[in-house]
Write a protein that holds these residues in place. Structure first.
Motif, PDB file in Angstrom:
ATOM      1  N   ASP A 129      73.759  72.725 115.162  1.00 28.87           N
ATOM      2  CA  ASP A 129      72.521  72.005 114.880  1.00 28.87           C
ATOM      3  C   ASP A 129      72.590  71.422 113.459  1.00 28.87           C
ATOM      4  OD1 ASP A 129      69.991  71.040 114.813  1.00 28.87           O
ATOM      5  OD2 ASP A 129      69.011  73.002 114.616  1.00 28.87           O
ATOM      6  N   ARG A 142      73.492  66.483 101.271  1.00 28.05           N
ATOM      7  CA  ARG A 142      73.397  67.745 100.527  1.00 28.05           C
ATOM      8  C   ARG A 142      74.685  68.089  99.786  1.00 28.05           C
ATOM      9  NH1 ARG A 142      68.813  68.080 103.154  1.00 28.05           N
ATOM     10  NH2 ARG A 142      67.589  69.970 102.914  1.00 28.05           N
ATOM     11  N   THR A 143      75.838  67.625 100.283  1.00 28.52           N
ATOM     12  CA  THR A 143      77.112  68.112  99.730  1.00 28.52           C
ATOM     13  C   THR A 143      78.092  67.018  99.311  1.00 28.52           C
ATOM     14  OG1 THR A 143      78.344  68.137 101.823  1.00 28.52           O
ATOM     15  CG2 THR A 143      76.957  70.050 101.364  1.00 28.52           C
ATOM     16  N   CYS A 201      86.814  80.766  93.669  1.00 28.00           N
ATOM     17  CA  CYS A 201      86.941  79.322  93.390  1.00 28.00           C
ATOM     18  C   CYS A 201      87.349  79.030  91.942  1.00 28.00           C
ATOM     19  CB  CYS A 201      85.640  78.604  93.712  1.00 28.00           C
ATOM     20  SG  CYS A 201      85.169  78.738  95.448  1.00 28.00           S
ATOM     21  N   VAL A 243      80.328  74.049 107.221  1.00 23.38           N
ATOM     22  CA  VAL A 243      80.527  72.638 106.859  1.00 23.38           C
ATOM     23  C   VAL A 243      81.020  72.464 105.426  1.00 23.38           C
ATOM     24  CG1 VAL A 243      78.735  71.945 108.496  1.00 23.38           C
ATOM     25  CG2 VAL A 243      78.124  72.298 106.093  1.00 23.38           C
ATOM     26  N   LEU A 244      80.901  73.518 104.613  1.00 25.35           N
ATOM     27  CA  LEU A 244      81.185  73.365 103.186  1.00 25.35           C
ATOM     28  C   LEU A 244      82.667  73.479 102.833  1.00 25.35           C
ATOM     29  CD1 LEU A 244      78.374  75.649 101.712  1.00 25.35           C
ATOM     30  CD2 LEU A 244      78.301  73.175 102.035  1.00 25.35           C
ATOM     31  N   PHE A 245      83.423  74.206 103.642  1.00 21.43           N
ATOM     32  CA  PHE A 245      84.753  74.630 103.199  1.00 21.43           C
ATOM     33  C   PHE A 245      85.887  73.971 103.978  1.00 21.43           C
ATOM     34  CE2 PHE A 245      81.845  78.015 102.021  1.00 21.43           C
ATOM     35  CZ  PHE A 245      82.189  78.225 100.693  1.00 21.43           C
ATOM     36  N   LEU A 255      77.436  85.552  97.082  1.00 18.11           N
ATOM     37  CA  LEU A 255      78.577  84.852  97.692  1.00 18.11           C
ATOM     38  C   LEU A 255      79.667  85.896  97.902  1.00 18.11           C
ATOM     39  CD1 LEU A 255      79.754  82.154  98.547  1.00 18.11           C
ATOM     40  CD2 LEU A 255      80.397  81.715  96.199  1.00 18.11           C
ATOM     41  N   GLY A 269      72.871  79.908  99.122  1.00 15.89           N
ATOM     42  CA  GLY A 269      73.250  78.575  98.623  1.00 15.89           C
ATOM     43  C   GLY A 269      72.506  78.150  97.385  1.00 15.89           C
ATOM     44  N   TYR A 293      74.195  77.490  93.736  1.00 11.95           N
ATOM     45  CA  TYR A 293      74.041  76.155  93.142  1.00 11.95           C
ATOM     46  C   TYR A 293      73.565  76.266  91.679  1.00 11.95           C
ATOM     47  CZ  TYR A 293      72.597  71.233  92.934  1.00 11.95           C
ATOM     48  OH  TYR A 293      72.475  69.918  92.607  1.00 11.95           O
ATOM     49  N   HIS A 344      85.744  72.048  89.705  1.00 12.81           N
ATOM     50  CA  HIS A 344      85.969  72.619  91.035  1.00 12.81           C
ATOM     51  C   HIS A 344      85.140  71.827  92.046  1.00 12.81           C
ATOM     52  CE1 HIS A 344      85.896  75.117  94.488  1.00 12.81           C
ATOM     53  NE2 HIS A 344      84.673  75.570  94.269  1.00 12.81           N
ATOM     54  N   ASN A 386      85.196  72.068 100.137  1.00 11.91           N
ATOM     55  CA  ASN A 386      85.486  73.065  99.110  1.00 11.91           C
ATOM     56  C   ASN A 386      86.729  73.862  99.525  1.00 11.91           C
ATOM     57  OD1 ASN A 386      85.575  75.286  97.432  1.00 11.91           O
ATOM     58  ND2 ASN A 386      83.367  75.676  97.517  1.00 11.91           N
ATOM     59  N   PHE A 408      83.847  77.366  88.997  1.00  7.90           N
ATOM     60  CA  PHE A 408      82.894  78.468  89.185  1.00  7.90           C
ATOM     61  C   PHE A 408      83.072  79.001  90.595  1.00  7.90           C
ATOM     62  CE2 PHE A 408      78.917  80.036  90.931  1.00  7.90           C
ATOM     63  CZ  PHE A 408      78.442  80.866  89.933  1.00  7.90           C
TER      64      PHE A 408
END
Ligand code: ACO
Length: 333
Positions: free
Chosen positions: A28, A37-38, A111, A154-156, A191, A216, A220, A251, A281, A307
């Motif tokens: 979704d 957003r990213t 990271c 979706v971020l990595f 995290l 998140g 952030y 990063h 990422n 970071f």
């Protein structure tokens, strides 16, 4: 004074591209949400048969080729996704390169790992332990990310980047340093991969605790503050100002984080480097992947900052060397 000087860079990424629409087809989410957003449009994902050491060794080969020197050296690998809980990835990379009996160890700073690995390697060189070090940042983040969790999947992405370092002088092109490093373990829960270590060993193969979980918004907030402060402290230590910085390579977590840090520091748009749109990422690999894509010119002074989980953070300076006659640095696995 002896310091580390960069003389080769290589990266390796999996062939398989996963787009935002690929996620939208089964979760979704939408391409628009992820981009807004990213800043991420796609990421790479390794085939199941590929382990972190495979990608790391490919990047290492490419870096040695660019340096024109594949003689054995110490190996430091920054990774948070090792092939096995034990041993580390570095001895496996050394073995894949055919390097016998070289010093080899991993750095786990999530990271921020590539900056910490550069600092460790610089220390090995400055203290005379060795005069050449291969530093690799490699992570298969897809292996610790729940691919059904839209908030993290979706971020990595997966990738590896390597640099070869030799002993040299601080005023040479390629020179690295000084460093600013820090951590704050109070925020471990923001995290974390909960299970698989000594606090919660042996998760079931598909237990949620074996995947990365993240708050998140807090990540952030801390990421922006820590990278900004660390960069500022580093510049003070080096006796420089933002005006002395030609390129800014942070990063590649998320475009909004990068832009916020650069805005706080007052770095003009044209000096900011980002390729997060294409790789997402990639954790410890993100800085060398960004360096490889940045079309840097010899003599440019680059501010590197990172970071990550821990929390950990770190920053350093690098004067770009003349690698222009060297072969292309990118390989695919
Ligand atoms: N698609 C659609 N909706 C989503 C998705 C998605 N992929 N992911 C989360 N959402 C939803 C949430 O469930 C939430 O819904 P709700 O309001 O019904 O509960 C809504 O979107 C808003 O969620 P927020 O978390 O408030 O969204 P935010 O604007 O904070 O953006 C993000 C989320 C992108 C994760 C942001 O917080 C961020 O960038 N944080 C930093 C995370 C990061 O970079 N981590 C990397 C590791 S650390 C490092 O490398 C520095």
């Amino acid at each position: 004074m002896v310091t580390a000087v960069l003389d080769g860079l290589g990266v390796a990424v999996p062939d398989r591209i996963v787009t935002n629409d690929d996620f939208a087809a089964r979760l979704d989410t939408t391409d628009e949400w992820i981009r807004e957003r990213t800043g991420i449009a796609q990421r790479r994902m390794a085939a199941p048969s590929v382990a972190t050491s495979d990608l790391a060794a490919e990047a290492a080969r490419a870096a040695c080729k660019q340096a024109g020197n594949d003689s054995p050296s110490a190996v430091v690998v920054a990774t948070t996704t090792p092939d096995h809980p034990m041993p580390g990835v570095a001895p496996l990379v050394a073995a894949q390169l055919g390097w016998d009996a070289v010093p080899a160890f991993d750095v786990q700073a999530a990271c921020s790992g590539f900056i910490y690995a550069l600092a460790s390697a610089t220390g090995l060189i400055a203290s005379g332990v060795t005069d050449r070090v291969l530093v690799v940042g490699a992570d298969l983040m897809s292996r610790i990310t729940n691919q059904d969790d839209r908030a993290t999947a979706v971020l990595f992405g997966d990738g590896a980047g390597a640099v070869t370092l030799r002993a040299g002088e601080p005023d040479e092109f390629g020179a690295i340093g000084p460093f600013d490093l820090g951590s704050d373990g109070e925020h471990v829960g923001h995290l974390v991969v909960e299970a698989g270590g000594t606090r919660a060993p042996g998760p079931a193969p598909d237990a949620p605790e074996r995947y990365l979980s993240m708050n998140g918004r807090d990540v952030y907030r801390h990421a922006v503050r820590r990278m900004t402060d660390s960069s500022t402290q580093l510049l003070e230590r080096a006796g420089l100002t933002i005006g002395d910085i030609d390129r800014f390579v942070a990063h590649q977590a998320n475009l909004r984080i990068l832009m916020a840090v650069a805005d706080h520091l007052g770095i003009p748009d044209e000096r900011r480097v980002s390729n997060v749109d294409r790789y997402g990422n990639t954790s410890a690999a993100s800085i060398p992947l960004a360096l490889a894509d940045a079309a840097l010119r010899p003599g440019e002074r680059i501010l590197l900052t990172a970071f990550g989980s821990g929390f950990t953070w770190g920053s350093t300076l690098l004067t770009w060397p003349d690698l222009s006659t060297a072969p292309d640095a990118t390989t695919h696995v």
